[in-house]
Design a protein around this motif. Sequence first.
Motif, PDB file in Angstrom:
ATOM      1  N   ASP A 198     -20.595 -13.810   8.358  1.00 38.50           N
ATOM      2  CA  ASP A 198     -19.589 -13.434   7.358  1.00 38.50           C
ATOM      3  C   ASP A 198     -18.507 -12.511   7.909  1.00 38.50           C
ATOM      4  O   ASP A 198     -17.605 -12.130   7.171  1.00 38.50           O
ATOM      5  N   ALA A 199     -18.603 -12.152   9.182  1.00 40.55           N
ATOM      6  CA  ALA A 199     -17.663 -11.184   9.756  1.00 40.55           C
ATOM      7  C   ALA A 199     -16.350 -11.869  10.148  1.00 40.55           C
ATOM      8  O   ALA A 199     -16.305 -13.061  10.457  1.00 40.55           O
ATOM      9  N   VAL A 200     -15.276 -11.072  10.160  1.00 38.55           N
ATOM     10  CA  VAL A 200     -13.952 -11.577  10.518  1.00 38.55           C
ATOM     11  C   VAL A 200     -13.247 -10.522  11.354  1.00 38.55           C
ATOM     12  O   VAL A 200     -13.480  -9.318  11.185  1.00 38.55           O
ATOM     13  N   TRP A 201     -12.417 -10.969  12.290  1.00 39.88           N
ATOM     14  CA  TRP A 201     -11.639 -10.019  13.078  1.00 39.88           C
ATOM     15  C   TRP A 201     -10.169 -10.406  13.039  1.00 39.88           C
ATOM     16  O   TRP A 201      -9.812 -11.557  12.775  1.00 39.88           O
ATOM     17  N   GLY A 202      -9.323  -9.427  13.298  1.00 40.33           N
ATOM     18  CA  GLY A 202      -7.888  -9.688  13.308  1.00 40.33           C
ATOM     19  C   GLY A 202      -7.161  -8.746  14.243  1.00 40.33           C
ATOM     20  O   GLY A 202      -7.638  -7.653  14.552  1.00 40.33           O
ATOM     21  N   ALA A 215     -15.625 -14.109  13.094  1.00 44.02           N
ATOM     22  CA  ALA A 215     -16.245 -13.450  14.241  1.00 44.02           C
ATOM     23  C   ALA A 215     -17.097 -14.409  15.055  1.00 44.02           C
ATOM     24  O   ALA A 215     -17.305 -14.194  16.251  1.00 44.02           O
ATOM     25  N   CYS A 216     -17.566 -15.481  14.452  1.00 47.44           N
ATOM     26  CA  CYS A 216     -18.374 -16.453  15.197  1.00 47.44           C
ATOM     27  C   CYS A 216     -17.560 -17.157  16.272  1.00 47.44           C
ATOM     28  O   CYS A 216     -18.120 -17.819  17.154  1.00 47.44           O
ATOM     29  N   ASP A 217     -16.217 -17.027  16.220  1.00 48.73           N
ATOM     30  CA  ASP A 217     -15.366 -17.607  17.263  1.00 48.73           C
ATOM     31  C   ASP A 217     -15.257 -16.713  18.492  1.00 48.73           C
ATOM     32  O   ASP A 217     -14.673 -17.122  19.499  1.00 48.73           O
ATOM     33  N   LEU A 218     -15.793 -15.488  18.419  1.00 46.50           N
ATOM     34  CA  LEU A 218     -15.724 -14.597  19.569  1.00 46.50           C
ATOM     35  C   LEU A 218     -16.488 -15.221  20.734  1.00 46.50           C
ATOM     36  O   LEU A 218     -17.672 -15.538  20.625  1.00 46.50           O
ATOM     37  N   ASP A 219     -15.790 -15.395  21.854  1.00 39.25           N
ATOM     38  CA  ASP A 219     -16.408 -16.068  23.000  1.00 39.25           C
ATOM     39  C   ASP A 219     -16.673 -15.124  24.169  1.00 39.25           C
ATOM     40  O   ASP A 219     -17.024 -15.567  25.268  1.00 39.25           O
ATOM     41  N   GLY A 220     -16.522 -13.826  23.925  1.00 37.10           N
ATOM     42  CA  GLY A 220     -16.762 -12.858  24.987  1.00 37.10           C
ATOM     43  C   GLY A 220     -15.526 -12.464  25.759  1.00 37.10           C
ATOM     44  O   GLY A 220     -15.565 -11.520  26.542  1.00 37.10           O
ATOM     45  N   GLY A 221     -14.423 -13.176  25.565  1.00 39.80           N
ATOM     46  CA  GLY A 221     -13.185 -12.827  26.245  1.00 39.80           C
ATOM     47  C   GLY A 221     -12.553 -11.591  25.637  1.00 39.80           C
ATOM     48  O   GLY A 221     -12.795 -11.261  24.473  1.00 39.80           O
ATOM     49  N   PRO A 222     -11.732 -10.874  26.409  1.00 39.37           N
ATOM     50  CA  PRO A 222     -11.090  -9.661  25.898  1.00 39.37           C
ATOM     51  C   PRO A 222     -10.076  -9.987  24.811  1.00 39.37           C
ATOM     52  O   PRO A 222      -9.434 -11.044  24.825  1.00 39.37           O
TER      53      PRO A 222
END
Length: 243
Positions: A198-202, A215-222
Amino acid sequence: MSNRLVGVGVGPGDPELVTVKGVNALRAADVVVVPVMDSGERGRAEATVLHYVPGDRVVRVVFALNERTDRARREAAWDAAGERVAELLRQHGSVAFATIGDPNVYSTFTYLAQTIVELVPGVVVETVPGITAMQDLAARSGAVLTEGTEPLTLVPVTAGSGALKEALAGPGTVVAYKFGRQAAEVAEALRETGRIGDAVWGSALGLEEESIRPACDLDGGPLPYLSTLIAPPRRDGGRGGKL
């Protein structure tokens, strides 16, 4: 009349999110100071201020905004910035300091005000609140920050992900600021605590390069340094379930 230093929150980047009181404070000041990391930079605060104040009334002052390892360099930079703003106060009487977000939430203004109080006896220090990145991200993404009796925890991730992991293991919504350089650690913490769904980043909210993603799209990249994360709790009780 006393010298007056006003910290004005100008929001996360969208000039339409500066409050009416904030615009009035910027326009009423003799000089508007904007913090930059180097003299040639146009920062987010300056870009916002220039929508409301002529450029000839805006003064860039260099701050060591991201200096965390070299304490001596950081202190010297703060002292130099304080001296410059003190000089402007003595010359003009009224100075507004524009800061992204809110001047009382992780703002450079806090350190500046402490310095100015020592340098300019009798100075009046005021703040005008601004819209924060978590509020803007919540509005743009549809994330609900709090319901009923839920707590809200705000964590800067600049010192590592330990405090974030502890907060995620607790109740309520967790907001993470400045987590771009630790994006991989943040994603791992979200997965470990079952919060990633349920998390989101922007980042760059309200600007052309704005990015808002699950947040599930976070792939570890900066990610950009000023990235913001909202991790709501599980809400299974239906409408009003958290009352």
